[in-house]
Design an enzyme around this catalytic site. Structure first.
Site, mmCIF file in Angstrom:
data_model
loop_
_atom_site.group_PDB
_atom_site.id
_atom_site.type_symbol
_atom_site.label_atom_id
_atom_site.label_comp_id
_atom_site.label_asym_id
_atom_site.label_seq_id
_atom_site.Cartn_x
_atom_site.Cartn_y
_atom_site.Cartn_z
ATOM 1 N N HIS A 13 41.078 36.905 29.474
ATOM 2 C CA HIS A 13 40.005 36.569 30.422
ATOM 3 C C HIS A 13 38.640 36.916 29.830
ATOM 4 C CE1 HIS A 13 37.820 36.220 34.229
ATOM 5 N NE2 HIS A 13 37.372 37.444 34.071
ATOM 6 N N GLU B 43 44.009 39.273 40.512
ATOM 7 C CA GLU B 43 44.022 40.649 40.018
ATOM 8 C C GLU B 43 45.163 41.449 40.653
ATOM 9 O OE1 GLU B 43 40.342 42.778 39.847
ATOM 10 O OE2 GLU B 43 39.136 40.973 39.479
ATOM 11 N N LYS C 249 29.718 39.150 43.654
ATOM 12 C CA LYS C 249 31.048 39.713 43.848
ATOM 13 C C LYS C 249 31.211 40.457 45.169
ATOM 14 C CE LYS C 249 32.865 39.369 39.523
ATOM 15 N NZ LYS C 249 34.243 39.003 39.191
#
Lengths: 439, 439
Positions: free
Chosen positions: A145, A212, A264
Site C-alpha cells: 500500500h 484495515e 480521515k
C-alpha cells in the site's frame, strides 16, 4: 508459537448447534466480545460473546452466579456498557473467562439449561462501539500500500527512506469512530485541482475506503515506561475489522507537512466483534524480512516475533451500490488480502509506539493501515484499484466506479481458516455513504 | 466586538484583597476555572475559580445553596472531578455562573462571610487536568514558526503552498497530556544523523519546548454537522497555556509522510487555569491578512472574524536550568510573543475542523501551534532560537543551550493587559525534563 490449550481443540463442539456448522464465523473456538442490547429497546448495553448465530448475554450470565473465581470477576466487568474495565484487567482474567465460557458452552456441559436462557439471537440486537476509545493511532504497515500510494502522491519518491526502519504511524480522531452500521455524510472539504489557480470548498470527489485490521489495547503502560517487543501480547486485547474512510482529494491538498487530518476524521467504522489474541493463537505465523531489506533495530527484533509475530487473517472488501441493493443483487468483491502481508507485526507496533515512553490505555485503538497484498488485485483501497482514479473498476451489473458514490456501502469481512484448526471469523463491518451536507 | 458587561468593569474590586493588587493574574474580571484539591490529601478533586491568591471551592459553594437559577445548575456540574459536564452545558450556563460569582465576590457582596469559608489558598493545593480530553488536535497557526521551521526541515520549500489557505492541523495524543508540574523522562527514539548509514535508538538529543495557547471545546457538534465561523464562540469554553514538548531529531526522521508521532506524544503540559472566552472579551482584536496574501475561502471569512477574531494575549517562555535552581537564580526568559500574531483565528480553527462534519466533543483540546512572532527573538521554540541547534543560546549564569538538558524546566506565562481594562492573567505552566529511561 503461543501455547494452544483445550479452548483451541478443533474437535470441540458446542451445544449451540449453529456454532458447529461448517463455515460459521463464531464456533466455540472463537468466543469474540461485543457490546450489545436488543434492537430498539431501552435496555442497558452490556457485554456479549458470539456463539454460532447467538450471543451469550454476559450480564444475564453474571446474574446466575454460576461462574466463579477470576472468571467471575471478569464477567462482572463485562456487565458494563463498554469493555474498557475488562480490557484493563489483563491476560489472566481474559483467559480465565475464555476457559470458563468454553467449558460452559461445550457439548455435555451441565450448565446448558441455565445458559440457554442467556442467549439472544444476533439478528435481534444492535451493537455499540465495544470500548470507549481514548486514543486512536493509525499505522501504515503494508509496504505494498505504501509503495502504490506513494507512487500516486510522490511519483519520484514512492517509498520514503524511513519506511523499512520505522513502523510509521500517526494519531487519528477517536470521536468519529463508530460501529458497523454507521452511515455518514460525504465530507465537504478544501481541495485544489492540479490545474486550478486556487483551492475551493466542495463535496469530496475521491471518497475511498481502507481495508484495515483494528487492534484494541488491553492493559496499558505508565507514561515513561516502554513495552518490550516480547511483552506486547499481555497488552493487546484483540482485533477487529476496520474501515478507515478516506477523502483522497482533501488528503492530497492538506497532508503536508503534518499528515492527514480532515481527509480521515469524518468517519471510521469498526466491526462489532473483537476476536481475542488467545482465539487467534492457532493462526499466528512466522514473520520475516527479505534478505536485502534492512533487519530491524534491536527493540523491534526477537526470535519470538520472527516465529509467531504475524497473523494469517484473510480479509476482503465488497461494494454494494444503491442499484445493487435495490435490485437485490449481491455485493461485489473488490479485493481480497491477508494481514500476514504486513511489513510490521502488532508486537512491533506496540513496542515502537511506547519506546519513547508514550502511555497506552485500556481501550486505545490501532489501525493496521490499509492491508494491500503484493498483487494488484489485492489492493485495499479504490485509490489503488483504480490506479489513482484513472482506471474505472467495472461492476458485474454494468456500473463502474473509480471512487465511491452516494448510496454506496462497503462491506468488509475477515477470518482465519486452515486444515487442522477451527475457523475463527471476524463477522463483518458495513457502512454507507450519504450525500454531502446541503446536497 | 463581543459585548462587554458588568463583569468586565475594570473598576470592579473584590472583597478578596489580593485580587485587587496591581499585576495580579486573577482579579475579579478574570475568574478562570481549574480542578483542584488540597495537597497530599485524599479529598475529591473538584472545580475551583481563582480569585487573587485564593481559590473559590465550587463544591463548598454548591453545598451552601446560596446560588440559584442557571448558575446553580452550572455550579452543581462543577463539583465533578473534571469540567466536562460544565463545558457541555454551553454559553448560557457558563455566563450565568460567571455573573453570579462576579457578584458574590464583589466588594460589598452580602455573601462575603459565607463565601469566605469556601476559599482555599492556591499555595495549598494540587491541580489535575481540568478536563478529560477526548481528542487533541494541534494546529500550526504561526506563519513565522511555520516558515522558520520549514527552512530547517525543507530549505528549498519552507512554506508549503497550502499554508495560506488551510488552517493546518493534525491529531495529537491525549493520554500523555498532563497539568503543570508534570515531569517526564527524556524520550528514547529512533533517529538518523545525516551522515549515518543507518538509524539507531537512543535518548533524544534535540529536546525542545513549544510555546502554545491551548483551547478547550465546550459544547460539541454532531457528526456530519459543521460549526459556522460566526457560531464558534458558542463552542469554545476557554484557553490556557500549553507546552507541546517536541523531540526534533525523532521528528526529522519519522515525520514523512504522515506527520509527527513519537516526536510529540511522550508529554504535553497544560496550565491549570482555563480562562473563559467571556473573560477574554476585552482583549479580542482585529484580524487581517496582508493585501498580497490570498484572502480566505468563504467558510473562513466573516466581518465578525475580521473585527474581533484575534486575541491579544502576551506569552513568554522561561528556562530554569538545574544549576539556576540550585543556586536560587531566577529563570531566564528565552522569548516573548503574542497570540495576536497567529495567521489563523480560533474561530477559523473550529470552522475548519468541522467543515467536513468531524464532531467535536466537550473537553476536546486544540493546541494553537507554536506562537512565534515576526522577530527572531519572538520565537516560541529552541529549534528557532538556536537556528536549528547551530547557535547556542547564552544564559546569564554562563551556561548555554541549543536544546534542553536533563533537569531543565520550562516555565510559560501569559496574560492580557491594556489601558482601560483589568489584567486577565493565565498563571503559569511549569514542567521539567528527567533523564531518559535507563540513563
Amino acid at each position: 508459537m503461543p501455547k494452544l490449550n483445550a479452548t483451541h481443540n478443533p474437535e470441540l463442539q458446542s451445544w449451540v448447534a449453529s456454532a458447529n456448522l461448517p463455515g460459521c464465523d463464531f464456533p466455540i473456538q472463537n468466543l469474540p466480545f461485543a457490546i450489545f442490547r436488543r434492537q430498539a429497546s431501552d435496555e442497558q448495553y452490556r457485554g456479549g460473546v458470539a456463539i454460532g448465530d447467538r450471543i451469550l448475554d454476559l450480564a444475564a450470565l453474571n446474574a446466575t452466579h454460576l461462574i466463579d473465581g477470576d472468571a467471575a470477576q471478569a464477567l462482572a466487568a463485562c456487565c458494563d456498557d463498554s469493555l474498557n474495565q475488562f480490557m484493563a484487567m489483563g491476560q489472566r482474567y481474559w483467559s480465565a473467562l475464555r476457559q470458563a465460557l468454553s467449558q460452559a458452552l461445550s457439548q455435555g456441559s451441565a450448565l446448558e439449561r441455565a445458559l440457554n436462557d442467556c442467549l439472544v439471537a444476533q439478528t435481534e440486537v444492535e451493537y455499540k462501539l465495544p470500548a470507549r476509545i481514548g486514543d486512536y493511532t493509525d499505522f501504515y504497515t503494508s509496504i505494498h500500500h505504501a509503495t502504490s500510494v506513494g507512487k500516486l502522491f510522490r511519483p519520484d519518491n514512492p517509498l520514503l527512506p524511513n519506511y523499512k526502519w520505522v513502523p510509521i504511524g500517526y494519531h487519528g480522531r477517536s470521536s468519529s469512530i463508530d460501529v458497523s452500521g454507521q452511515t455518514f455524510r460525504r465530507p465537504m472539504g478544501q481541495t485544489k485541482a492540479p490545474d486550478a489557480a486556487t483551492p475551493s470548498l466542495g463535496p469530496c470527489k475521491r471518497l475511498d475506503y481502507e481495508l484495515e485490521v483494528g487492534i484494541y489495547i488491553g492493559a496499558g503502560n505508565d507514561l515513561g515506561d516502554a513495552i518490550a517487543l516480547d511483552d506486547s501480547d499481555a497488552h493487546v486485547f484483540g482485533m477487529c475489522l476496520f474501515n478507515d474512510w478516506s477523502a483522497r482529494d482533501i488528503q492530497a491538498w492538506e497532508y503536508q507537512p503534518l499528515g492527514p487530518f480532515l481527509a480521515k476524521n469524518f468517519a471510521s467504522t469498526v466491526s462489532p466483534w473483537i476476536v481475542t489474541l488467545e482465539a487467534l493463537a492457532p493462526y499466528r505465523t512466522t514473520w520475516s524480512r527479505d534478505a536485502d531489506d534492512p533487519q530491524p533495530l534491536d527493540y523491534l527484533e526477537s526470535a519470538q516475533n520472527r516465529q509467531s509475530g504475524a497473523f494469517d487473517i484473510q480479509l476482503e472488501a465488497l461494494l454494494e451500490t444503491k442499484q445493487m441493493r435495490e435490485a437485490g443483487q449481491p455485493a461485489h468483491r473488490l479485493s481480497q488480502s491477508n494481514f500476514s502481508h504486513s511489513y510490521w507485526t502488532v508486537a512491533q507496533m506496540v513496542a515502537h509506539h511506547t519506546v519513547n515512553g508514550c502511555n497506552l490505555q485500556p481501550g486505545d485503538f490501532f489501525g493496521s493501515g490499509t492491508q494491500s497484498g503484493p498483487e494488484a488485485d489485492e489492493a485495499g483501497s479504490m485509490l489503488e484499484l483504480s490506479n489513482g482514479g484513472k482506471q474505472p473498476i467495472p461492476l458485474p451489473n454494468g456500473e463502474s466506479r473509480t471512487f465511491l458514490e452516494d448510496g454506496d456501502a462497503i462491506i468488509m469481512r475477515g477470518g482465519c481458516e486452515k486444515p487442522g484448526a477451527a475457523r475463527v471469523g471476524f463477522g463483518e463491518v458495513v457502512s454507507r455513504v450519504l450525500p454531502a451536507r446541503g446536497q
